[in-house]
Motif scaffolding. Structure first.
Motif, PDB file in Angstrom:
ATOM      1  N   ARG A 110       5.878  12.824  -0.663  1.00 56.45           N
ATOM      2  CA  ARG A 110       6.002  11.564  -1.401  1.00 56.45           C
ATOM      3  C   ARG A 110       7.097  11.615  -2.459  1.00 56.45           C
ATOM      4  O   ARG A 110       7.830  10.650  -2.641  1.00 56.45           O
ATOM      5  CB  ARG A 110       4.683  11.196  -2.063  1.00 56.45           C
ATOM      6  CG  ARG A 110       3.771  10.471  -1.153  1.00 56.45           C
ATOM      7  CD  ARG A 110       2.650   9.840  -1.924  1.00 56.45           C
ATOM      8  NE  ARG A 110       1.897   9.048  -0.972  1.00 56.45           N
ATOM      9  CZ  ARG A 110       0.863   8.354  -1.265  1.00 56.45           C
ATOM     10  NH1 ARG A 110       0.412   8.339  -2.509  1.00 56.45           N
ATOM     11  NH2 ARG A 110       0.239   7.651  -0.350  1.00 56.45           N
ATOM     12  N   THR A 138       8.075  14.374   4.644  1.00 55.54           N
ATOM     13  CA  THR A 138       6.673  13.964   4.491  1.00 55.54           C
ATOM     14  C   THR A 138       6.190  14.048   3.042  1.00 55.54           C
ATOM     15  O   THR A 138       5.051  13.697   2.765  1.00 55.54           O
ATOM     16  CB  THR A 138       5.757  14.824   5.382  1.00 55.54           C
ATOM     17  OG1 THR A 138       5.890  16.196   4.995  1.00 55.54           O
ATOM     18  CG2 THR A 138       6.102  14.653   6.850  1.00 55.54           C
ATOM     19  N   GLU A 151       5.309   4.534   2.213  1.00 47.59           N
ATOM     20  CA  GLU A 151       5.838   5.711   2.915  1.00 47.59           C
ATOM     21  C   GLU A 151       6.627   5.294   4.147  1.00 47.59           C
ATOM     22  O   GLU A 151       7.678   5.874   4.432  1.00 47.59           O
ATOM     23  CB  GLU A 151       4.698   6.653   3.298  1.00 47.59           C
ATOM     24  CG  GLU A 151       4.163   7.438   2.135  1.00 47.59           C
ATOM     25  CD  GLU A 151       3.136   8.473   2.547  1.00 47.59           C
ATOM     26  OE1 GLU A 151       3.103   8.876   3.734  1.00 47.59           O
ATOM     27  OE2 GLU A 151       2.362   8.901   1.670  1.00 47.59           O
ATOM     28  N   THR A 152       6.137   4.294   4.856  1.00 45.80           N
ATOM     29  CA  THR A 152       6.846   3.815   6.044  1.00 45.80           C
ATOM     30  C   THR A 152       8.206   3.250   5.667  1.00 45.80           C
ATOM     31  O   THR A 152       9.213   3.547   6.321  1.00 45.80           O
ATOM     32  CB  THR A 152       6.008   2.749   6.779  1.00 45.80           C
ATOM     33  OG1 THR A 152       4.774   3.343   7.193  1.00 45.80           O
ATOM     34  CG2 THR A 152       6.733   2.202   7.987  1.00 45.80           C
ATOM     35  N   SER A 166       0.829  -1.202   0.000  1.00 44.70           N
ATOM     36  CA  SER A 166       0.000   0.000   0.000  1.00 44.70           C
ATOM     37  C   SER A 166       0.865   1.255   0.000  1.00 44.70           C
ATOM     38  O   SER A 166       2.064   1.209   0.318  1.00 44.70           O
ATOM     39  CB  SER A 166      -0.901   0.008   1.240  1.00 44.70           C
ATOM     40  OG  SER A 166      -0.120   0.221   2.412  1.00 44.70           O
ATOM     41  N   ASP A 221       0.627   3.669   2.098  1.00 42.92           N
ATOM     42  CA  ASP A 221       1.041   3.938   3.487  1.00 42.92           C
ATOM     43  C   ASP A 221       2.256   3.098   3.872  1.00 42.92           C
ATOM     44  O   ASP A 221       3.200   3.599   4.500  1.00 42.92           O
ATOM     45  CB  ASP A 221      -0.103   3.668   4.454  1.00 42.92           C
ATOM     46  CG  ASP A 221      -1.199   4.718   4.376  1.00 42.92           C
ATOM     47  OD1 ASP A 221      -0.943   5.825   3.857  1.00 42.92           O
ATOM     48  OD2 ASP A 221      -2.319   4.428   4.837  1.00 42.92           O
TER      49      ASP A 221
END
Length: 93
Positions: free
Chosen positions: A47, A45, A9-10, A4, A6
């Motif tokens: 992307r 933060t 990003e992690t 995903s 999210d």
């Protein structure tokens, strides 16, 4: 199964932290991007910036292996995360 956005990003944030702690590789990243540590913190933060971190990391298999070993991740996760963040389709032959 693709990861995903999210999760991507992690993974990218983990890569950024790993990169910041890598005294040998951090100057290479800073030199190739023109970024400085303050800018890295400010853009952490975004992307597009996170994708650039993963793009840099995936330039060298040795870096990918070192990062993934340090974080306990599968070796294909950085590329999957890059694909998720950049919205690109990567085809390996």
């Amino acid at each position: 199964m693709p990861i995903s956005a999210d999760a991507a990003e992690t993974i990218a944030l983990k890569a950024l932290v790993w990169l910041l702690g890598n005294d040998d590789l951090l100057p290479v990243f800073l030199g190739s991007t023109g970024a400085d540590p303050a800018e890295m913190k400010e853009r952490a933060t975004e992307r597009a910036f996170l994708a650039s971190v993963l793009e840099f990391l995936t330039m060298d298999d040795v870096w990918v292996v070192a990062f993934c070993d340090a974080e306990g991740l599968a070796y294909d996760y950085p590329m999957q995360a890059l694909t998720a963040l950049a919205g690109a389709k990567v085809h390996w032959t």
